[in-house]
Write a protein that holds these residues in place. Structure first.
Motif, PDB file in Angstrom:
ATOM      1  N   SER A  44     -11.290 -92.163  -1.226  1.00 21.57           N
ATOM      2  CA  SER A  44     -10.698 -92.126  -2.562  1.00 21.57           C
ATOM      3  C   SER A  44     -11.332 -93.101  -3.553  1.00 21.57           C
ATOM      4  O   SER A  44     -11.358 -92.810  -4.751  1.00 21.57           O
ATOM      5  N   GLU A  49     -11.667 -87.691  -1.103  1.00 21.02           N
ATOM      6  CA  GLU A  49     -10.390 -87.310  -0.511  1.00 21.02           C
ATOM      7  C   GLU A  49      -9.899 -88.297   0.540  1.00 21.02           C
ATOM      8  O   GLU A  49     -10.665 -89.095   1.076  1.00 21.02           O
ATOM      9  N   TRP A  59     -14.347 -80.210   3.374  1.00 21.89           N
ATOM     10  CA  TRP A  59     -14.412 -80.795   2.036  1.00 21.89           C
ATOM     11  C   TRP A  59     -15.792 -81.398   1.785  1.00 21.89           C
ATOM     12  O   TRP A  59     -16.347 -81.247   0.686  1.00 21.89           O
ATOM     13  N   LYS A 147     -12.225 -81.349  -4.992  1.00 19.71           N
ATOM     14  CA  LYS A 147     -11.013 -81.761  -4.279  1.00 19.71           C
ATOM     15  C   LYS A 147     -10.810 -80.854  -3.066  1.00 19.71           C
ATOM     16  O   LYS A 147     -11.264 -79.714  -3.046  1.00 19.71           O
ATOM     17  N   ALA A 148     -10.160 -81.387  -2.062  1.00 28.86           N
ATOM     18  CA  ALA A 148      -9.876 -80.604  -0.844  1.00 28.86           C
ATOM     19  C   ALA A 148      -8.879 -79.500  -1.184  1.00 28.86           C
ATOM     20  O   ALA A 148      -8.117 -79.587  -2.128  1.00 28.86           O
TER      21      ALA A 148
END
Length: 149
Positions: A44, A49, A59, A147-148
């Protein structure tokens, strides 16, 4: 330092190298030999993520797709082995080339990988990875990280 500790440190260094070469080659299946199936992640601080391996592996493929060239250069890791567990801190310097209309954009990311590792029957594996101490030089404008999900 006893021979087993030296062997453990070399094996962990090779594991860290396997990760960066796999990432830059976009060979994400090789990551199965780097992380435990229950590994957790926190990317992050660099816009990435937080999640488990089942979330992070796909991801990574999606997040790195816009970058035709990346080079994850790592420094000599600081590794502490305690029996069948270990920790490492590894500095990262990461030139990245973002494909954009009108010309690709080269920028640079720096961070530190902070890892917990465990000895498994198949060798050392990372069980927790976080990134720390991030910086970016010449970030691309109008780019939103993937983003996942």
């Amino acid at each position: 330092m006893d021979p087993r500790a030296v062997s453990d440190i070399i094996e962990i260094q090779q594991l860290l190298a396997t990760y960066v070469y796999a990432i830059d080659a976009k060979d994400f299946d090789t990551l199965d030999r780097v992380f435990t199936p229950d590994a957790t992640f926190d990317y992050s601080v660099t816009g990435g993520e937080i999640g488990d391996y089942a979330t992070i592996k796909p991801w990574l493929a999606k997040a790195l797709a816009p970058f035709p060239v990346t080079q994850h250069l790592i420094g000599l890791p600081l590794i502490r082995v305690d029996g069948d567990r270990a920790t490492s801190r590894t500095m990262l310097f990461n030139p990245m080339q973002l494909a954009q209309p009108g010309g690709d954009h080269l920028f640079f990311v720096g961070a530190t990988y902070v890892d917990d590792l465990v000895r498994t029957p198949d060798g050392w594996r990372i069980t927790r990875r976080a990134e720390a101490d991030p910086w970016v030089k010449d970030p691309p404008q109008n780019f939103t990280p993937e983003k996942a999900g």
